[in-house]
Motif scaffolding. Structure first.
Motif, mmCIF file in Angstrom:
data_model
loop_
_atom_site.group_PDB
_atom_site.id
_atom_site.type_symbol
_atom_site.label_atom_id
_atom_site.label_comp_id
_atom_site.label_asym_id
_atom_site.label_seq_id
_atom_site.Cartn_x
_atom_site.Cartn_y
_atom_site.Cartn_z
ATOM 1 N N ASN A 152 0.814 -1.210 0.000
ATOM 2 C CA ASN A 152 0.000 0.000 0.000
ATOM 3 C C ASN A 152 0.852 1.267 0.000
ATOM 4 N N LEU A 153 1.876 1.275 0.857
ATOM 5 C CA LEU A 153 2.691 2.487 0.979
ATOM 6 C C LEU A 153 3.611 2.667 -0.233
ATOM 7 N N LEU A 154 4.176 1.583 -0.747
ATOM 8 C CA LEU A 154 5.035 1.712 -1.940
ATOM 9 C C LEU A 154 4.226 2.217 -3.130
ATOM 10 N N ALA A 157 3.870 5.891 -3.111
ATOM 11 C CA ALA A 157 5.072 6.599 -3.571
ATOM 12 C C ALA A 157 5.298 6.371 -5.056
ATOM 13 N N ASN A 158 4.361 5.689 -5.721
ATOM 14 C CA ASN A 158 4.421 5.459 -7.171
ATOM 15 C C ASN A 158 5.739 4.823 -7.602
ATOM 16 N N ILE A 159 6.101 3.740 -6.940
ATOM 17 C CA ILE A 159 7.358 3.044 -7.257
ATOM 18 C C ILE A 159 7.351 2.569 -8.720
ATOM 19 N N GLN A 160 8.504 2.702 -9.395
ATOM 20 C CA GLN A 160 8.603 2.385 -10.826
ATOM 21 C C GLN A 160 9.777 1.447 -11.095
ATOM 22 N N PRO A 161 9.678 0.637 -12.172
ATOM 23 C CA PRO A 161 10.800 -0.244 -12.534
ATOM 24 C C PRO A 161 12.064 0.574 -12.790
ATOM 25 N N ALA A 178 8.633 -4.890 2.130
ATOM 26 C CA ALA A 178 8.937 -3.791 1.208
ATOM 27 C C ALA A 178 10.119 -4.149 0.301
ATOM 28 N N VAL A 179 11.127 -4.816 0.862
ATOM 29 C CA VAL A 179 12.276 -5.242 0.036
ATOM 30 C C VAL A 179 11.775 -6.131 -1.107
ATOM 31 N N GLN A 180 10.901 -7.090 -0.752
ATOM 32 C CA GLN A 180 10.434 -8.043 -1.765
ATOM 33 C C GLN A 180 9.524 -7.385 -2.797
ATOM 34 N N PHE A 181 8.646 -6.477 -2.352
ATOM 35 C CA PHE A 181 7.769 -5.774 -3.316
ATOM 36 C C PHE A 181 8.584 -4.856 -4.216
ATOM 37 N N ALA A 182 9.563 -4.154 -3.626
ATOM 38 C CA ALA A 182 10.373 -3.245 -4.444
ATOM 39 C C ALA A 182 11.094 -4.046 -5.533
ATOM 40 N N ILE A 274 6.484 12.012 1.576
ATOM 41 C CA ILE A 274 5.146 11.395 1.620
ATOM 42 C C ILE A 274 4.994 10.657 2.949
ATOM 43 N N CYS A 275 4.019 11.083 3.738
ATOM 44 C CA CYS A 275 3.663 10.381 4.977
ATOM 45 C C CYS A 275 2.357 9.664 4.657
ATOM 46 N N ALA A 276 2.353 8.352 4.813
ATOM 47 C CA ALA A 276 1.144 7.644 4.366
ATOM 48 C C ALA A 276 0.667 6.642 5.400
ATOM 49 N N LEU A 277 -0.656 6.567 5.504
ATOM 50 C CA LEU A 277 -1.281 5.522 6.319
ATOM 51 C C LEU A 277 -1.774 4.460 5.357
ATOM 52 N N SER A 278 -1.521 3.212 5.700
ATOM 53 C CA SER A 278 -1.937 2.152 4.785
ATOM 54 C C SER A 278 -3.438 1.916 4.920
#
Ligand SMILES: NC(=O)c1ccc[n+]([C@@H]2O[C@H](COP(=O)([O-])OP(=O)(O)OC[C@H]3O[C@@H](n4cnc5c(N)ncnc54)[C@H](OP(=O)(O)O)[C@@H]3O)[C@@H](O)[C@H]2O)c1
Length: 339
Positions: A152-154, A157-161, A178-182, A274-278
């Motif tokens: 949810n949090l990644l 932050a609109n994580i991109q390849p 987060a390591v695995q999703f990134a 970005i401060c985010a609540l999941s």
């Protein structure tokens, strides 16, 4: 049924194994014979919430009072802890369509907790899904909290390849997911943790690991598209030089000061906070199940404790010993696994 109950805030000894009434499913609920649950930082905090002063609270001050009222001012309002579970559907309410008796399921109860028990009920449209086929109950129970929050949090932050991503707090429940999703999203990942957990974070797939007891990642000259600080141990000012021109500083734990920084950076060009609540949802849980089955997300178990030793499991987690997940099993198998 047996459950681990607490009626006063305090050290792990407040957790007592008791006989309590077995829940009965409503028309749109399923009754789950629980096989495995976990102990996370949220359980430790909820067990002794009176010790979480506004200064120790890892969220903005205005959220402290509602949280304290939710968990109970002088004594706990919730008597059974545990937010993650995996087990077998024993009965279904008359309106239930998604599940049948005998289904193997896993899920997340968030702050409503109640999973440190032999049975629990879930609404069929709640955060519950058929368990990944390639995971045991113990493994499946470790997945929802960290994976739902990290995903949810990644995304926020609109994580991109191809991005360079640094995860500070990479060895914890959220950080390890987060390591695995990134990696899944195609990023080049650096994980920051302490010395004993370097191998663990490498095993999760991090391209690089930094031991924060030996190296300050804000001073090594590397720059990142995204710095995700789970515990908020760093600061935007110290990380600015480690962010690329339009880099994002993402926080899972933050105070009002960081909210102002988010507001300010949203109105100016360049680096953003970005401060985010999941906000967990069932669609994400189903997506996570698919990734687990595709071998993209795994669980690494540190220890398993039987239900009656839940207090011991709390002590282990509270003392900061865990490397991977700490499980409570409903059978008295007391097995200890290291993988
Ligand atoms: N925003 C949201 O929606 C949301 C939702 C849930 C939780 N949270 C927040 O997330 C936090 C809990 O995360 P979690 O469940 O992943 O915790 P966790 O499982 O307890 O892990 C925390 C990790 O941080 C590492 N750590 C400690 N000090 C560090 C430092 N100085 N630098 C880098 N890493 C350090 C620890 O390992 P090492 O010994 O290896 O450093 C530990 O593995 C809480 O603050 C909570 O408020 C936010």
């Amino acid at each position: 049924m047996k459950a681990v109950v607490y009626t006063e805030y305090g050290p792990p000894d407040v957790l007592q194994l008791k006989e309590v009434e077995k829940p009965a499913p409503g028309d749109n609920q399923i009754l789950i014979r629980n096989q495995a649950t976990t102990v996370n930082i949220g359980d430790i905090w909820a067990r002794n919430f009176k010790a979480i002063t506004p200064a120790r609270f890892t969220m903005p001050l205005p959220l402290w009072l509602p949280s304290r009222m939710y968990f109970g001012f002088t004594k706990p309002r919730i008597s059974i802890l545990g937010s993650e579970f995996a087990g077998e559907v024993e009965a279904v309410g008359k309106d239930v369509k998604r599940f049948r008796k005998g289904d193997q399921v896993f899920g997340y109860r968030g702050q409503s907790m109640g999973a440190n028990a032999e049975y629990l009920c879930m609404p069929e449209d709640g955060l519950v899904s058929i368990k990944p086929v390639n995971m045991t109950y113990e493994e499946a129970a470790t997945v929802p909290y960290g994976a739902l929050t990290a995903l949810n949090l990644l995304r926020k932050a609109n994580i991109q390849p191809g991005q360079k991503v640094l995860i500070n707090g990479a060895s914890g429940s959220i950080g390890s997911a987060a390591v695995q999703f990134a990696k899944y999203f195609g990023a080049e990942v650096t994980g920051v943790c302490s010395t004993p957990r370097l191998e663990f974070v490498k095993a999760l797939g991090a391209d690089r690991v930094i031991d924060y007891t030996k190296e300050d990642f804000t001073r090594n000259g590397e720059t990142y598209d995204l710095i995700f600080d789970i515990l908020g141990k760093s600061s935007f000012s110290s990380c600015k030089n480690s962010l690329k021109q339009n880099g994002v500083y993402l926080l899972a734990s933050f105070k009002s000061k960081q909210l102002y920084q988010m507001l300010w950076t949203s109105t100016t060009p360049g680096k953003k906070v970005i401060c985010a609540l999941s906000s967990e949802n069932l669609k994400d849980l189903l997506f996570i199940k698919e990734l687990v089955e595709a071998g993209r997300i795994r669980s690494i178990i540190d220890r398993c404790y039987p239900l009656e030793q839940t207090a011991e499991a709390h002590r282990y987690v509270e003392n900061g010993y865990k490397t991977g997940s700490v499980i409570i099993t409903m059978e008295n198998n007391n097995k200890k696994e290291k993988r």
